[in-house]
Design a protein around this motif. Structure first.
Motif, PDB file in Angstrom:
ATOM      1  N   MET B 366      -0.119  -6.100 -12.512  1.00 15.24           N
ATOM      2  CA  MET B 366      -0.286  -7.315 -11.750  1.00 15.24           C
ATOM      3  C   MET B 366       0.299  -7.112 -10.359  1.00 15.24           C
ATOM      4  O   MET B 366      -0.414  -6.897  -9.391  1.00 15.24           O
ATOM      5  N   ILE B 367       1.602  -7.150 -10.269  1.00 16.11           N
ATOM      6  CA  ILE B 367       2.258  -7.125  -8.963  1.00 16.11           C
ATOM      7  C   ILE B 367       2.263  -5.712  -8.386  1.00 16.11           C
ATOM      8  O   ILE B 367       2.036  -5.520  -7.194  1.00 16.11           O
ATOM      9  N   PHE B 368       2.510  -4.744  -9.247  1.00 14.68           N
ATOM     10  CA  PHE B 368       2.467  -3.350  -8.813  1.00 14.68           C
ATOM     11  C   PHE B 368       1.256  -2.669  -9.442  1.00 14.68           C
ATOM     12  O   PHE B 368       0.731  -3.130 -10.442  1.00 14.68           O
ATOM     13  N   TYR B 485       7.051  -2.981   0.887  1.00 14.59           N
ATOM     14  CA  TYR B 485       7.254  -4.410   1.123  1.00 14.59           C
ATOM     15  C   TYR B 485       5.923  -5.092   1.445  1.00 14.59           C
ATOM     16  O   TYR B 485       5.654  -6.198   0.999  1.00 14.59           O
ATOM     17  N   ARG B 486       5.160  -4.418   2.262  1.00 10.53           N
ATOM     18  CA  ARG B 486       3.915  -5.051   2.717  1.00 10.53           C
ATOM     19  C   ARG B 486       2.746  -4.803   1.772  1.00 10.53           C
ATOM     20  O   ARG B 486       1.690  -5.405   1.926  1.00 10.53           O
ATOM     21  N   ASP B 487       2.936  -3.905   0.837  1.00 13.76           N
ATOM     22  CA  ASP B 487       1.796  -3.439   0.052  1.00 13.76           C
ATOM     23  C   ASP B 487       2.303  -2.994  -1.312  1.00 13.76           C
ATOM     24  O   ASP B 487       2.371  -1.802  -1.609  1.00 13.76           O
ATOM     25  N   THR B 488       2.625  -3.972  -2.154  1.00 15.02           N
ATOM     26  CA  THR B 488       3.222  -3.653  -3.457  1.00 15.02           C
ATOM     27  C   THR B 488       2.283  -2.816  -4.317  1.00 15.02           C
ATOM     28  O   THR B 488       2.732  -2.100  -5.191  1.00 15.02           O
ATOM     29  N   ARG B 489       0.989  -2.928  -4.056  1.00 11.99           N
ATOM     30  CA  ARG B 489       0.032  -2.246  -4.919  1.00 11.99           C
ATOM     31  C   ARG B 489      -0.452  -0.910  -4.369  1.00 11.99           C
ATOM     32  O   ARG B 489      -1.388  -0.317  -4.902  1.00 11.99           O
ATOM     33  N   GLU B 491      -2.215   0.073  -1.836  1.00 11.00           N
ATOM     34  CA  GLU B 491      -3.656   0.109  -1.589  1.00 11.00           C
ATOM     35  C   GLU B 491      -4.013   0.316  -0.129  1.00 11.00           C
ATOM     36  O   GLU B 491      -5.175   0.526   0.198  1.00 11.00           O
ATOM     37  N   TYR B 492      -3.016   0.207   0.754  1.00  7.93           N
ATOM     38  CA  TYR B 492      -3.289   0.321   2.190  1.00  7.93           C
ATOM     39  C   TYR B 492      -2.404   1.404   2.806  1.00  7.93           C
ATOM     40  O   TYR B 492      -1.308   1.111   3.283  1.00  7.93           O
ATOM     41  N   VAL B 494      -0.486   3.734   5.301  1.00  6.58           N
ATOM     42  CA  VAL B 494      -0.098   3.435   6.679  1.00  6.58           C
ATOM     43  C   VAL B 494       0.332   4.695   7.416  1.00  6.58           C
ATOM     44  O   VAL B 494       1.190   4.647   8.288  1.00  6.58           O
TER      45      VAL B 494
END
Lengths: 557, 557
Positions: B366-368, B485-489, B491-492, B494
């Motif tokens: 879910m969250i991660f 912090y900005r992307d727990t999953r 998926e983005y 950086v």
């Protein structure tokens, strides 16, 4: 269990007979409502009597008045962004004031909105699905349409019940005059006509930071069509006015350019005005309805920032912390003014995260899949809280399905204004008073949602099951089912378990919903000349309108 | 800022000089620890003094004794499954007793485990990364290896400090005798040798329900190799014994078959024995260490169920509700026995969801992102709580990074047993006492994790940044960075923001970690004959062992 025919006869009978219980009499609902009513009419009648009694007691204790109502609708937040300290922590920010507020409020755990700003706001204001008046889409520029004046929106109901009404902040329900808050039932409004695309993405700082490209920083050597690109600084920004009075643009002079500093100034002004209006309204003789729909946390530039304020440091997250401070000030002011106890405060998001700006916004979808504009749960499930001290359980959870349109019917009921809900049209909102006042999920009056994207139904939720409607031309037998309890992110279809039974039932739900449109057909939005009636329209704005009208009238066939 | 050489000289000096502050003296840590020590030695010394004082005060108030310790380690739970009512609600279940417990405890929001059962348990027991003794992998059948007796595990430290020690439930750290709880430092153990694959997936009911296929319900007409498929009923189930005493299998007689009813009976017996041991230990003269590592919520059959107990109805979720009841009984018993106040209780998950059984388990990530066996955060971030009334902040959050191996060092410190931590090997666990006792994230002694899958480092977390290590042969310049912090999953990626700087720094972190292995090389696990020393070994179990030994000794080169 009834056989097929018997069941349908029963439903027909329910349709035919006016329901005998009080508050909802003669309001026309969507088909699914009557299926539930056929099963729960007796309980609902008892609940309605208890609601009447509770509301009467409140009025008695409140000098005969119904409660004040404050609506705070926040842009583009996902589920779990507010009120759960653990989920703040893992993302490196904190919203202590909102979290304290949530401890005093009922969390509506299964609040469904529409998938984007305009339709959600329309549903809350009208109590109707936005598709019913062609408002399911979100326009970002000059578009010449908006919410029809024939809609009877919530402040209109409340005014008839004696409320003073004010709107401050985002409106985004059209650029034609009849759509605007001060022309739709608010005594006073200071409102952004459009949305944050214009104000945070197309502004001069954002262009410099390449948040948006090809808008103004392009080589125009080969440009023939100067009207192709929007000049966001020419678009109308914030307007202000009283009902029936003159309306003026308040944030731009001719020749000025919109930028990050002006965005900050506008947001601060909305906050200041909200505090001022709260004070004025609290001192009035009548109950009040104050709507504060902030534009932040949306923000897309680094210009003007003194540095990250959160550990997260995301553009939206930092502004979320600022908004938390501001809402803290608002809640404190309610205490000081003595209206915390006799006011219903609804605080919620309007749809999921704006994933186009993830992760630099600081927010990404988490518990549910997808964000703004998606019809997965991440697009339409939001944090939503309702506080009414002594009347609604503090720090409670309500896990029955609520749609944002239910706020229309429910708040009208709390205000004693439900008799003014129009009886000549279909109202999608149902009365959730009993479940909220008695903190009882079993007293909810909705167990389903039909999720539209613009004017196309995309998914149906009933109980914990969600059917993703297949696009036209695809065999519905392979439509995907999800069990939302077991699979919040809609990643594991369970068709084998529920397809055989559920598929047919869901088709019937959709069929009943569409059949009901024969009696209550969807209508168009209001079309018109943008910005008509604004006294101090800037010449560049007038030029942009003129260009829009030429484009609109160019031959299409 | 130091120049390159100066910085390395400083670190060399720190390595050379014995740290002068008390508790951690001469314990050898991994390289990164000394980078932090070089920056915080003074603060840490002051914190250590304050910790000593707090612990001394506690002992004074507790008849001179350090606290009792209870460890409850739950299988395969994701982050957010326990202690957050909102997240229970959206998934249709509730764990009221655990949630009440969490309100009395500190939530370690950034607790990292290893990605699966065996390595997490090894890290908690040894204070070391499982790769250091070849225990990074999870064996599901007879395997002939396990945790080496040369490891000095937590109960061994505690016994030297005068504790009575008991283990009940899952062990899963090897099928050779030296690996078992009663041979590793527990006075008493009743433990499942293997894991729930054998007991819930390969059992006769699961085969009937086709949870597992091709194990026993297959046409053997073409079968040459009867040893290919495990006969899970022949494998050792639950063993029981005292340190130094005889060890017996307690749940199976020869000829019996394992099934769902026996799984339920085993779990109930673990619970009953835990309650019994708690009572016995609470009445003893010495502080105690009680380890309860339940097998549920894992369960994979519908056999024997009387119906879904939660709205969710998932196989694991229903058992999670049962476990919540049981833990409620345990917590209530602690109150009644008068040991709630002087006992540290650690309650946590051992790794993320077992996604192979999603969504019918009722749990999905879910969250991660990801679950068990994944090195994304969903595999290694878990719910983790520590309760110690009056000593550790109730309903607190600690957002600094903690690794499960830190429990070894930290609990040893609480128990006054840290002097027994071996000084002849590398200890990965660091002492987190100060951050826990003073509820201060800045007093944490870890800001990074190196995440292994079996013996391969797969990812590095430092602060909020996570680098996914590229597989061999892939240019590290395209390695993916995530801002957690900005992307727990995750998926983005950086990379553009942090790659240029972070890539090199992360390579150095890994380099220092690997270089440290030259002094403290990874070793092998203990190899041996499975189940040796169990008095009542069943003939079918002996036959399975014999087959294993033949297979093990078959020519490989």
């Amino acid at each position: 269990m009834f056989r097929h025919t018997a069941k349908f006869c029963l439903i027909a009978a329910v349709f035919a007979a006016s329901p005998s219980y009080a508050q909802d009499a003669n309001v026309s609902h969507d088909a699914e409502y009557y299926i539930l009513q056929a099963q729960h009419a007796e309980q609902w009648a008892a609940d309605d009597a208890a609601v009447d009694e509770a509301l009467a007691q409140f009025r008695e204790s409140n000098a005969g008045n119904p409660p004040n109502i404050v609506s705070i609708l926040i842009d583009d937040l996902g589920f779990g962004d507010m009120g759960i300290p653990e989920l703040n922590a893992i993302r490196g920010y904190s919203t202590p004031n909102i979290n304290d507020f949530s401890d005093e409020a009922m969390r509506m755990v299964r609040m469904y909105t529409e998938p984007s700003c305009t339709p959600t706001r329309v549903a809350q204001m009208t109590g109707r699905l936005p598709v019913r008046m062609g408002m399911g889409d979100t326009a970002v520029d000059i578009a010449g349409f908006g919410l029809p004046g024939s809609e009877v929106i919530l402040p209109e109901l409340l005014k008839q019940a004696g409320y003073a009404t004010s709107h401050i902040g985002k409106w985004h329900m059209g650029d034609v005059a009849e759509s605007w808050a001060m022309n739709q039932g608010f005594d006073y409004a200071q409102m952004a006509v459009h949305q944050q695309g214009q104000l945070t993405i197309f502004n001069d700082d954002a262009i410099k930071e390449q948040v948006s490209v090809g808008i103004q920083d392009y080589d125009d050597a080969y440009t023939l069509d100067d009207w192709f690109r929007p000049d966001a600084s020419a678009m109308m920004t914030v307007i202000e006015g009283d009902a029936g009075g003159p309306i003026r643009e308040v944030r731009m002079e001719s020749g000025e350019r919109w930028n990050a500093a002006k965005y900050d100034e506008m947001n601060q002004a909305f906050q200041d005005k909200t505090m001022e209006e709260l004070e004025r309204l609290a001192q009035g003789d009548t109950p009040f309805f104050l709507q504060y729909w902030p534009m932040i946390p949306l923000d897309n530039t680094r210009a003007g920032r003194s540095g990250p304020e959160s550990v997260n440091g995301g553009l939206y997250v930092d502004k979320m912390q600022l908004l938390d401070e501001w809402l803290g000030d608002l809640f404190a002011s309610m205490e000081e003014l003595g209206v915390a106890e006799n006011t219903v405060v609804v605080l919620m998001g309007d749809n999921g995260h704006f994933t186009k700006y993830s992760p630099q916004s600081g927010f990404t979808p988490m518990i549910f899949r997808g964000g703004k504009a998606d019809t997965t749960e991440g697009g339409v499930r939001v944090d939503a809280f309702m506080r009414w001290p002594g009347m609604i359980e503090a720090d409670g959870l309500l896990n029955s399905i609520i749609h944002v349109s239910d706020l229309y019917t429910t708040l009208a009921r709390f205000a004693g204004a439900d008799e003014f809900i129009p009886r000549d049209r279909l109202i999608d909102g149902v009365d959730q008073s009993a479940s909220l006042l008695f903190a009882d999920e079993a007293k909810g009056r909705r167990d389903h949602i039909i999720i539209y994207s613009a004017d196309v139904p995309k998914a149906i939720v009933k109980d914990q099951l969600k059917l993703k409607l297949p696009p036209k031309g695809e065999n519905p037998i392979i439509a995907k089912f999800y069990d939302l309890y077991r699979d919040t992110r809609e990643e594991y279809p369970v068709s084998t378990e529920v397809g055989a039974w559920g598929g047919q039932e869901f088709v019937r739900i959709l069929g009943r919903h569409l059949a009901r449109k024969e009696k209550y057909p969807d209508g168009p939005p209001a079309f018109g000349v943008p910005y008509e009636g604004i006294e101090n329209i800037r010449p560049e704005t007038q030029a942009a309108v003129d260009a829009f009208l030429v484009k609109q009238q160019s031959p299409k066939q």
